[in-house]
Motif scaffolding. Structure first.
Motif, mmCIF file in Angstrom:
data_model
loop_
_atom_site.group_PDB
_atom_site.id
_atom_site.type_symbol
_atom_site.label_atom_id
_atom_site.label_comp_id
_atom_site.label_asym_id
_atom_site.label_seq_id
_atom_site.Cartn_x
_atom_site.Cartn_y
_atom_site.Cartn_z
ATOM 1 N N VAL A 140 -7.905 -29.259 -13.942
ATOM 2 C CA VAL A 140 -7.495 -29.866 -15.209
ATOM 3 C C VAL A 140 -6.560 -28.952 -15.984
ATOM 4 N N LEU A 141 -6.884 -27.678 -16.061
ATOM 5 C CA LEU A 141 -6.089 -26.778 -16.897
ATOM 6 C C LEU A 141 -4.748 -26.420 -16.275
ATOM 7 N N ARG A 142 -4.594 -26.657 -14.988
ATOM 8 C CA ARG A 142 -3.258 -26.517 -14.393
ATOM 9 C C ARG A 142 -2.328 -27.614 -14.882
ATOM 10 N N LEU A 143 -2.880 -28.646 -15.518
ATOM 11 C CA LEU A 143 -2.078 -29.744 -16.056
ATOM 12 C C LEU A 143 -1.821 -29.589 -17.555
ATOM 13 N N GLN A 144 -2.258 -28.486 -18.137
ATOM 14 C CA GLN A 144 -2.027 -28.272 -19.569
ATOM 15 C C GLN A 144 -0.606 -27.787 -19.805
ATOM 16 N N THR A 145 0.041 -28.338 -20.832
ATOM 17 C CA THR A 145 1.410 -27.962 -21.161
ATOM 18 C C THR A 145 1.423 -26.796 -22.140
ATOM 19 N N ILE A 150 -2.723 -32.172 -22.255
ATOM 20 C CA ILE A 150 -3.005 -32.128 -20.823
ATOM 21 C C ILE A 150 -2.566 -33.440 -20.189
ATOM 22 N N HIS A 151 -1.736 -33.338 -19.145
ATOM 23 C CA HIS A 151 -1.273 -34.539 -18.456
ATOM 24 C C HIS A 151 -2.465 -35.372 -17.998
ATOM 25 N N TRP A 152 -2.314 -36.660 -18.046
ATOM 26 C CA TRP A 152 -3.459 -37.536 -17.835
ATOM 27 C C TRP A 152 -3.838 -37.701 -16.366
ATOM 28 N N ALA A 153 -2.899 -37.444 -15.440
ATOM 29 C CA ALA A 153 -3.204 -37.679 -14.029
ATOM 30 C C ALA A 153 -2.172 -37.001 -13.151
ATOM 31 N N ALA A 195 -9.435 -20.201 -24.790
ATOM 32 C CA ALA A 195 -8.072 -20.285 -25.312
ATOM 33 C C ALA A 195 -7.450 -21.644 -25.023
ATOM 34 N N ALA A 196 -7.714 -22.210 -23.835
ATOM 35 C CA ALA A 196 -7.175 -23.519 -23.483
ATOM 36 C C ALA A 196 -7.749 -24.603 -24.391
ATOM 37 N N ARG A 197 -9.035 -24.494 -24.696
ATOM 38 C CA ARG A 197 -9.659 -25.455 -25.604
ATOM 39 C C ARG A 197 -9.056 -25.346 -26.996
ATOM 40 N N ASN A 198 -8.799 -24.128 -27.431
ATOM 41 C CA ASN A 198 -8.157 -23.900 -28.721
ATOM 42 C C ASN A 198 -6.795 -24.601 -28.773
ATOM 43 N N ARG A 199 -5.974 -24.424 -27.726
ATOM 44 C CA ARG A 199 -4.647 -25.047 -27.700
ATOM 45 C C ARG A 199 -4.754 -26.570 -27.672
ATOM 46 N N GLU A 209 2.814 -36.365 -31.653
ATOM 47 C CA GLU A 209 3.982 -36.770 -30.862
ATOM 48 C C GLU A 209 3.834 -36.436 -29.387
ATOM 49 N N ARG A 210 2.841 -35.637 -29.025
ATOM 50 C CA ARG A 210 2.638 -35.264 -27.621
ATOM 51 C C ARG A 210 1.838 -36.303 -26.845
ATOM 52 N N PHE A 211 1.372 -37.336 -27.538
ATOM 53 C CA PHE A 211 0.536 -38.342 -26.902
ATOM 54 C C PHE A 211 1.252 -39.688 -26.878
ATOM 55 N N ASP A 212 1.024 -40.463 -25.806
ATOM 56 C CA ASP A 212 1.628 -41.792 -25.658
ATOM 57 C C ASP A 212 3.156 -41.718 -25.743
ATOM 58 N N ARG A 213 3.719 -40.763 -25.046
ATOM 59 C CA ARG A 213 5.172 -40.580 -25.100
ATOM 60 C C ARG A 213 5.927 -41.581 -24.243
ATOM 61 N N THR A 214 5.324 -42.041 -23.161
ATOM 62 C CA THR A 214 6.063 -42.848 -22.188
ATOM 63 C C THR A 214 5.526 -44.258 -22.045
ATOM 64 N N TRP A 215 4.586 -44.643 -22.890
ATOM 65 C CA TRP A 215 4.048 -45.997 -22.869
ATOM 66 C C TRP A 215 3.727 -46.404 -24.299
ATOM 67 N N GLU A 216 3.368 -47.651 -24.478
ATOM 68 C CA GLU A 216 3.006 -48.145 -25.795
ATOM 69 C C GLU A 216 1.795 -47.384 -26.310
#
Length: 374
Positions: A140-145, A150-153, A195-199, A209-216
């Motif tokens: 999961v944390l390899r998908l954190q920006t 965190i990327h959903w999939a 630290a990842a949880r903090n971010r 703005e980091r959420f729902d960027r590419t869909w409704e």
């Protein structure tokens, strides 16, 4: 054809939160759907996904069905892929959906394993499942920006699907808390997870703005509204303000919580999760009021129907999902303190350790909780 039912709540003695035999009947229903390999599908003949499988397993732990719950986690351990993930769905011993692997589905095993340990105190179980938890959260944390979301999939080939979900990331936030606590109990201090949880918390609170960027936008779903409270992203006054803001949009008086704001459909699982979010926000009276009315949806076999379309007075879909029963048990525990894990979703508790400096602890937790308080 939809099943027509009465919307009137069942009569019960006094202010009882649940009817007599509720815990036993609920556990028996989940057990009746669990397969010999340990997997718990939505219902017999349906598929199992990692998140809902864990939700049902937590229900078994609450009911004291420890062997069945541990069999459920052993099934997950056996199906875990080399990178720490699971496919989106399984059915009858095979992969049912190999199109993607979802980050919040993968992370949730940390919540389930810690929940089972809190109830049983079984340190051997925790040690045995720690490698599974460690690999899952590593995936999961390899998908954190760099901005904390965190990327959903990922696709079948491992390529990230680059967008983030409020509900999914909120669920991961709680799973990271549980993973941190599990590691600490085993002497495995993971300051990188802290630290990842903090971010992630900063992104959920301050970077919409980091959420729902590419869909409704998913804001029409009630889970986007209450999950950040349920999982500890917002606490105290901030949590209460968030719940007040959309209360009339999602809550139908006398029935429960809608799944989405534009459909006349209340669902039992969302109502249970809102119940726990209300307890977390200090609104126990409202929580109990919503929860008591949910038992009208229990069938004779102990299962609970998934949802109710109130203009039609009809059950829909005609499914009694195991994860809905799991959610009923979790909410009962949060309200009635049935087990030592009753506060898992209604409080935030992070371990203290000299290796965790101020930058590694979520600033919001410091302000609102002072460490590990309500």
């Amino acid at each position: 054809m939809n099943t027509a039912v009465s919307a009137s709540p069942p009569t019960s003695a006094g202010d009882a939160l649940f009817p007599a035999g509720f815990v036993r009947d609920s556990a028996d229903y989940i057990l009746s759907q669990q397969l010999p390999d340990g997997s718990i599908p939505w219902f017999r003949g349906g598929y199992a996904d990692p998140w809902d499988h864990v939700e049902a397993a937590m229900g078994l732990s609450i009911a004291g069905e420890y062997a069945a719950a541990e069999k459920a986690y052993a099934w997950l351990a056996g199906e875990q892929l080399a990178d720490g993930s699971w496919w989106a769905a399984y059915k009858d011993g095979d992969v049912h959906d190999s199109d993607r692997r979802e980050s919040n589905f993968v992370a949730y095993v940390a919540t389930g394993v810690w929940h089972h340990f809190l109830i049983t105190g079984n340190r051997l179980f925790l040690r045995e499942q720690w490698p599974m938890v460690e690999k899952a959260l590593g995936f999961v944390l390899r998908l954190q920006t760099s901005t904390g979301d965190i990327h959903w999939a990922v696709d079948a080939d491992g390529s990230p699907r680059e967008d983030a979900l409020v509900t999914g990331c909120s669920s991961i936030y709680k799973s990271l808390e549980c993973g941190i606590r599990a590691g600490h109990a085993l002497g495995q201090v993971r300051t990188d997870w802290v630290a990842a949880r903090n971010r992630l918390g900063e992104a959920l609170r301050h970077r919409p703005e980091r959420f729902d960027r590419t869909w409704e936008s998913k804001a029409r779903f009630s889970m986007d509204w209450f999950y950040p409270v349920l999982t500890g992203v917002f606490r105290g006054d901030a949590a209460r303000a968030r719940l007040r803001r959309k209360w009339n949009e999602f809550v139908v008086d006398g029935l429960g919580c809608r799944c989405v704001n534009d459909e006349p459909w209340v669902t039992v699982a969302e109502s249970c999760e809102l119940t726990m979010a209300l307890v977390a926000a200090g609104e126990r009276g409202r929580a109990a009021e919503i929860y008591r009315g949910l038992h009208r949806w229990q069938d004779d076999d102990g299962g609970y129907w998934t949802g109710y379309v109130y203009p039609d007075e009809a059950i829909w879909p005609e499914e009694k999902t195991t994860w809905t029963v799991g959610a009923m048990l979790l909410a009962a525990d949060a309200l009635a303190a049935l087990t030592p894990a009753s506060e898992l979703f209604t409080s935030v508790s992070l371990p203290s350790h000299p290796a965790q400096d101020a930058e590694g602890i979520d600033h919001f937790d410091q302000l609102e909780l002072g460490g590990s308080q309500r």
